[in-house]
Design a protein around this motif. Structure first.
Motif, PDB file in Angstrom:
ATOM      1  N   GLN A 169       0.825  -0.959   0.115  1.00  0.00           N
ATOM      2  CA  GLN A 169       0.126   0.140  -0.469  1.00  0.00           C
ATOM      3  C   GLN A 169       1.153   1.349   0.006  1.00  0.00           C
ATOM      4  N   GLU A 170       1.821   1.523   0.616  1.00  0.00           N
ATOM      5  CA  GLU A 170       2.891   2.251   0.638  1.00  0.00           C
ATOM      6  C   GLU A 170       3.493   2.464  -0.662  1.00  0.00           C
ATOM      7  N   LEU A 171       3.622   1.425  -1.385  1.00  0.00           N
ATOM      8  CA  LEU A 171       4.542   1.472  -2.356  1.00  0.00           C
ATOM      9  C   LEU A 171       3.588   2.106  -3.593  1.00  0.00           C
ATOM     10  N   GLN A 172       2.203   1.128  -3.155  1.00  0.00           N
ATOM     11  CA  GLN A 172       1.063   2.570  -4.105  1.00  0.00           C
ATOM     12  C   GLN A 172       0.507   3.035  -4.337  1.00  0.00           C
ATOM     13  N   LYS A 173       1.264   3.636  -2.939  1.00  0.00           N
ATOM     14  CA  LYS A 173       0.886   5.109  -2.676  1.00  0.00           C
ATOM     15  C   LYS A 173       2.224   6.312  -3.243  1.00  0.00           C
ATOM     16  N   GLU A 174       3.449   5.663  -2.434  1.00  0.00           N
ATOM     17  CA  GLU A 174       4.370   6.906  -3.657  1.00  0.00           C
ATOM     18  C   GLU A 174       4.606   6.526  -4.913  1.00  0.00           C
ATOM     19  N   LYS A 175       3.987   5.736  -5.262  1.00  0.00           N
ATOM     20  CA  LYS A 175       3.709   4.915  -7.470  1.00  0.00           C
ATOM     21  C   LYS A 175       2.487   6.193  -7.450  1.00  0.00           C
ATOM     22  N   SER A 176       1.629   6.418  -6.555  1.00  0.00           N
ATOM     23  CA  SER A 176       0.529   7.727  -7.275  1.00  0.00           C
ATOM     24  C   SER A 176       1.154   8.875  -7.307  1.00  0.00           C
ATOM     25  N   ASP A 177       2.067   8.909  -5.786  1.00  0.00           N
ATOM     26  CA  ASP A 177       2.892  10.505  -5.957  1.00  0.00           C
ATOM     27  C   ASP A 177       3.674  11.017  -7.375  1.00  0.00           C
ATOM     28  N   ARG A 178       4.269   9.964  -7.490  1.00  0.00           N
ATOM     29  CA  ARG A 178       5.176  10.026  -7.950  1.00  0.00           C
ATOM     30  C   ARG A 178       4.703   9.973  -9.552  1.00  0.00           C
ATOM     31  N   LEU A 179       3.507   8.836 -10.234  1.00  0.00           N
ATOM     32  CA  LEU A 179       2.702   9.643 -11.050  1.00  0.00           C
ATOM     33  C   LEU A 179       2.136  11.512 -11.237  1.00  0.00           C
ATOM     34  N   HIS A 180       2.235  11.076  -9.767  1.00  0.00           N
ATOM     35  CA  HIS A 180       1.597  12.786  -9.884  1.00  0.00           C
ATOM     36  C   HIS A 180       2.707  13.386 -10.149  1.00  0.00           C
ATOM     37  N   LYS A 181       3.631  13.635 -10.002  1.00  0.00           N
ATOM     38  CA  LYS A 181       4.573  14.394  -9.707  1.00  0.00           C
ATOM     39  C   LYS A 181       5.052  14.560 -10.997  1.00  0.00           C
ATOM     40  N   VAL A 182       5.664  13.176 -12.441  1.00  0.00           N
ATOM     41  CA  VAL A 182       5.545  13.106 -13.159  1.00  0.00           C
ATOM     42  C   VAL A 182       4.672  14.127 -14.208  1.00  0.00           C
ATOM     43  N   LEU A 183       3.433  13.754 -13.893  1.00  0.00           N
ATOM     44  CA  LEU A 183       2.039  14.306 -14.968  1.00  0.00           C
ATOM     45  C   LEU A 183       1.638  15.517 -14.741  1.00  0.00           C
ATOM     46  N   GLU A 184       2.417  16.319 -13.011  1.00  0.00           N
ATOM     47  CA  GLU A 184       3.055  17.884 -12.821  1.00  0.00           C
ATOM     48  C   GLU A 184       3.755  18.639 -13.604  1.00  0.00           C
ATOM     49  N   LEU A 185       4.835  17.643 -14.009  1.00  0.00           N
ATOM     50  CA  LEU A 185       5.843  18.720 -14.211  1.00  0.00           C
ATOM     51  C   LEU A 185       6.367  18.692 -16.044  1.00  0.00           C
ATOM     52  N   VAL A 186       5.833  17.194 -16.202  1.00  0.00           N
ATOM     53  CA  VAL A 186       5.186  17.113 -17.709  1.00  0.00           C
ATOM     54  C   VAL A 186       4.452  17.724 -18.431  1.00  0.00           C
ATOM     55  N   SER A 187       3.762  18.417 -17.458  1.00  0.00           N
ATOM     56  CA  SER A 187       2.740  19.798 -17.717  1.00  0.00           C
ATOM     57  C   SER A 187       3.623  21.176 -17.372  1.00  0.00           C
ATOM     58  N   THR A 188       4.703  21.223 -16.214  1.00  0.00           N
ATOM     59  CA  THR A 188       5.318  22.126 -16.013  1.00  0.00           C
ATOM     60  C   THR A 188       6.094  22.581 -17.842  1.00  0.00           C
ATOM     61  N   VAL A 189       6.748  21.414 -18.305  1.00  0.00           N
ATOM     62  CA  VAL A 189       7.577  21.407 -19.858  1.00  0.00           C
ATOM     63  C   VAL A 189       6.883  21.545 -21.431  1.00  0.00           C
ATOM     64  N   HIS A 190       5.514  21.148 -21.036  1.00  0.00           N
ATOM     65  CA  HIS A 190       3.993  21.799 -22.187  1.00  0.00           C
ATOM     66  C   HIS A 190       3.952  23.217 -21.828  1.00  0.00           C
ATOM     67  N   ASP A 191       3.702  24.092 -20.308  1.00  0.00           N
ATOM     68  CA  ASP A 191       3.621  25.325 -20.665  1.00  0.00           C
ATOM     69  C   ASP A 191       5.199  26.321 -20.858  1.00  0.00           C
ATOM     70  N   LEU A 192       5.804  25.887 -20.680  1.00  0.00           N
ATOM     71  CA  LEU A 192       7.397  26.376 -20.969  1.00  0.00           C
ATOM     72  C   LEU A 192       7.633  25.886 -22.558  1.00  0.00           C
ATOM     73  N   CYS A 193       7.288  25.298 -22.878  1.00  0.00           N
ATOM     74  CA  CYS A 193       7.323  25.445 -24.182  1.00  0.00           C
ATOM     75  C   CYS A 193       6.967  26.176 -25.016  1.00  0.00           C
ATOM     76  N   ALA A 194       5.900  25.930 -24.687  1.00  0.00           N
ATOM     77  CA  ALA A 194       4.015  26.755 -25.295  1.00  0.00           C
ATOM     78  C   ALA A 194       5.148  28.337 -25.284  1.00  0.00           C
ATOM     79  N   VAL A 195       5.329  29.102 -24.152  1.00  0.00           N
ATOM     80  CA  VAL A 195       5.925  30.077 -23.920  1.00  0.00           C
ATOM     81  C   VAL A 195       7.269  30.148 -25.008  1.00  0.00           C
ATOM     82  N   LEU A 196       8.026  29.040 -24.958  1.00  0.00           N
ATOM     83  CA  LEU A 196       9.398  29.130 -25.670  1.00  0.00           C
ATOM     84  C   LEU A 196       9.121  29.057 -27.362  1.00  0.00           C
TER      85      LEU A 196
END
Length: 565
Positions: A169-196
């Motif tokens: 369960q802890e690993l599944q939570k960590e996986k969920s948090d990591r996936l959320h972090k990955v999606l958040e970073l990907v979204s940030t990269v998307h926004d930065l690429c759009a501006v640049l």
């Protein structure tokens, strides 16, 4: 017994008695002696005994084997119960009575049931450990390269299984948090690429192919390496965004300055409103797609270059504006220049066409930078000069105050003058130390720069030398006046006491004095032999340092002769 043996013989049954009877008949026919017969009988008895012994040994071994099997079964039962974390089992017989085989038969069903339960528990452990190993592999980035999961059969308790479930369960939570972090970073990269104005898909694919939108959310990489590379990409894009914004703001500032300089119409300025709109924006405030694209920056650079070329037509106005800034710096730094000659030379250079407008402006900008640096190097000394001049003014006021016979009268404002006099005396007592400090700093400055420190055209050391002489004369005059009453002298009619010479400060009526008792032709510096020698005073740079005679010449780096005090 013989009858029984005969009957057995008639019936065709072979027993030990019938065989012994046959043996005795044979002995009788042969004529064996009794001694031989006894010997052979003893041999037969021994052989029979050996056979019995072997059978007993075999039976003993069989019993031992059964006992060991029963012990192993009980041990296996205990081991299974301990492994499964069970204290007891329903199928285990409570009483251990009966034969060995009966006991084995009684414990066998329980063992079979526990073995089945163990196999099921091992499967449960294997499943949960496989999930744990899979998630750990995803976090580590090893993926399918994980080996087979080995289950520790020594502890198959439900408590241990619950621990693995908690870990999962802890690993599944960590996986969920990591996936959320990955999606958040990907979204940030998307926004930065759009501006640049950068291609987003190629950028995230370089980090990891699974980050492309074509892949499912669950299949996206969540490894440490992916997160680190994503974070690094975000940092790089943010730094690129920061540099581009800085570059764009510099261009926007240049555009604004050029527009203001050349009175550009609002309609023409509006063509680059998308550039100037971010002139004071922070990095986080710029989020419009394409706002920092390279082609936009290149367009702004081209426009700045075009306006720079157009600026040459307004060269005189711009140059005189730079000259005014330069003169203001020199004025604040108390550096005397020939302003009229400098402006005449600028006009001559522009009219002659012998210098490029951009070179002229660049040269004047360099002069301004050097003038600011020179002014900064003089600031500490100038601050102390101001303190010295203020102290000298207070000294002069205090001298007048002390000669005023009515200073202690209860007139209006007398108490204010008294307070000022008290402060003035404290300040005057600090003048010698202030002058010494000023002399030391001035000499150090002259040694570092190889120039005479000029103050409004007058060598500062000469001013300080003159002040020292005047102060010495004043002290001598005071001592003379104190001694005259002792020897009965009277004041000379030609020099009444009321006309005694005042302390002359470095400036009269707010301006430095031009009377120099030392170094009339300039300041002094120390040569290699340790002697003071004349050096050229500091002058203005280039245009500010020219005389009227060379106003028509080209740009010169020479310095003017020191001003005559």
């Amino acid at each position: 017994m013989a009858e029984v043996d005969v009957q057995n013989l008639l019936l065709g049954e072979t027993t030990c008695g019938t065989l012994l009877h046959q043996l005795q008949k044979i002995w009788d026919e042969v004529g064996e002696s009794d001694e031989e017969r006894d010997k052979m009988l003893l041999q037969i008895e021994q052989e029979c005994l050996d056979v019995y012994k072997r059978k007993v040994d075999q039976a003993t071994k069989s019993r031992s084997h059964l006992l060991q099997t029963l012990a192993d079964a009980n041990l296996e039962l205990s081991t299974l119960l301990a492994s499964l974390g069970e204290k007891s089992f329903v199928g285990i017989p409570e009483k251990t009575t009966g034969t060995i085989k009966e006991q084995l038969a009684a414990i066998a069903p329980a063992l079979e049931q526990l073995w089945k339960q163990k196999d099921e528990r091992i499967k449960e452990f294997s499943d949960v450990q496989s999930q744990i190993q899979k998630i750990c592999g995803e976090i580590a980035g090893s993926g399918d390269r994980l080996g087979n999961q080995v289950v520790d059969e020594s502890d198959l308790s439900l408590k241990k299984l619950d621990e693995f479930h908690d870990q999962l369960q802890e690993l599944q939570k960590e996986k969920s948090d990591r996936l959320h972090k990955v999606l958040e970073l990907v979204s940030t990269v998307h926004d930065l690429c759009a501006v640049l104005g950068i291609d987003f898909y190629s950028t995230v694919t370089e980090v990891h192919p699974s980050l492309n939108d074509a892949a499912g959310v669950e299949s996206k990489s969540i490894s440490n390496d992916t997160l680190a590379r994503l974070a690094k990409t975000v940092v790089a894009l943010k730094e690129d965004k920061k540099q581009r914004l800085q570059k764009l703001q510099e261009l926007a500032t240049q555009l604004t300055d050029l527009w203001n300089l050349m009175d550009t119409s609002e309609e023409e300025q509006g063509l680059f409103s998308h550039v100037t709109c971010n002139i004071s924006a922070s990095v986080d405030e710029v989020n419009v797609p394409g706002a920092l694209a390279l082609d936009l920056i290149e367009q702004a650079e081209v426009e700045v270059e075009r306006l720079d070329q157009l600026k040459a037509s307004r060269m005189k106005e711009i140059a005189f504006k730079r000259q005014g800034e330069l003169e203001e710096i020199f004025a604040r730094a108390h550096i005397e220049i020939d302003m009229q000659a400098a402006r005449e030379k600028i006009l001559a250079l522009i009219d002659s066409g012998n210098v490029e407008p951009t070179e002229l402006l660049a040269d004047m900008d360099n002069q301004i930078i050097k003038a600011r640096e020179e002014a900064l190097s003089r600031k500490d000394i100038l601050d102390k000069v101001e303190k010295w001049m203020s102290a000298c003014e207070e000294e002069s006021w205090l001298e007048d105050y002390n000669r005023d016979d009515n200073r202690y009268n209860a007139s209006r404002g007398a108490h204010l003058n008294l307070k000022r006099a008290e402060k003035a005396r404290i300040l005057v007592n600090k003048i010698p130390a202030l002058v010494d400090t000023l002399v030391a700093k001035t000499r150090a400055w002259e040694d570092d720069h190889g120039l005479t420190f000029m103050y409004d055209g007058v060598p500062l050391l000469a001013m300080l030398d003159e002040y020292a002489l005047l102060r010495h004369d004043r002290e001598e005059e005071k001592r003379r006046l104190k001694q005259e009453p002792v020897f009965g002298s009277r004041s000379s009619p030609a020099r009444p006491v009321s006309s005694t010479k005042k302390v002359v400060g470095p400036r009269a009526n707010g301006t430095p004095t031009r009377r120099l008792s030392l170094n009339q032709n300039g300041g002094r510096s120390v040569n290699k032999d340790g002697k003071r020698e004349h050096t050229k005073p500091l002058g203005a740079l280039n245009y500010a340092a020219i005389s009227k005679e060379d106003a028509g010449s080209h740009i010169s780096g020479t310095e003017p002769a020191p001003s005559t005090p």
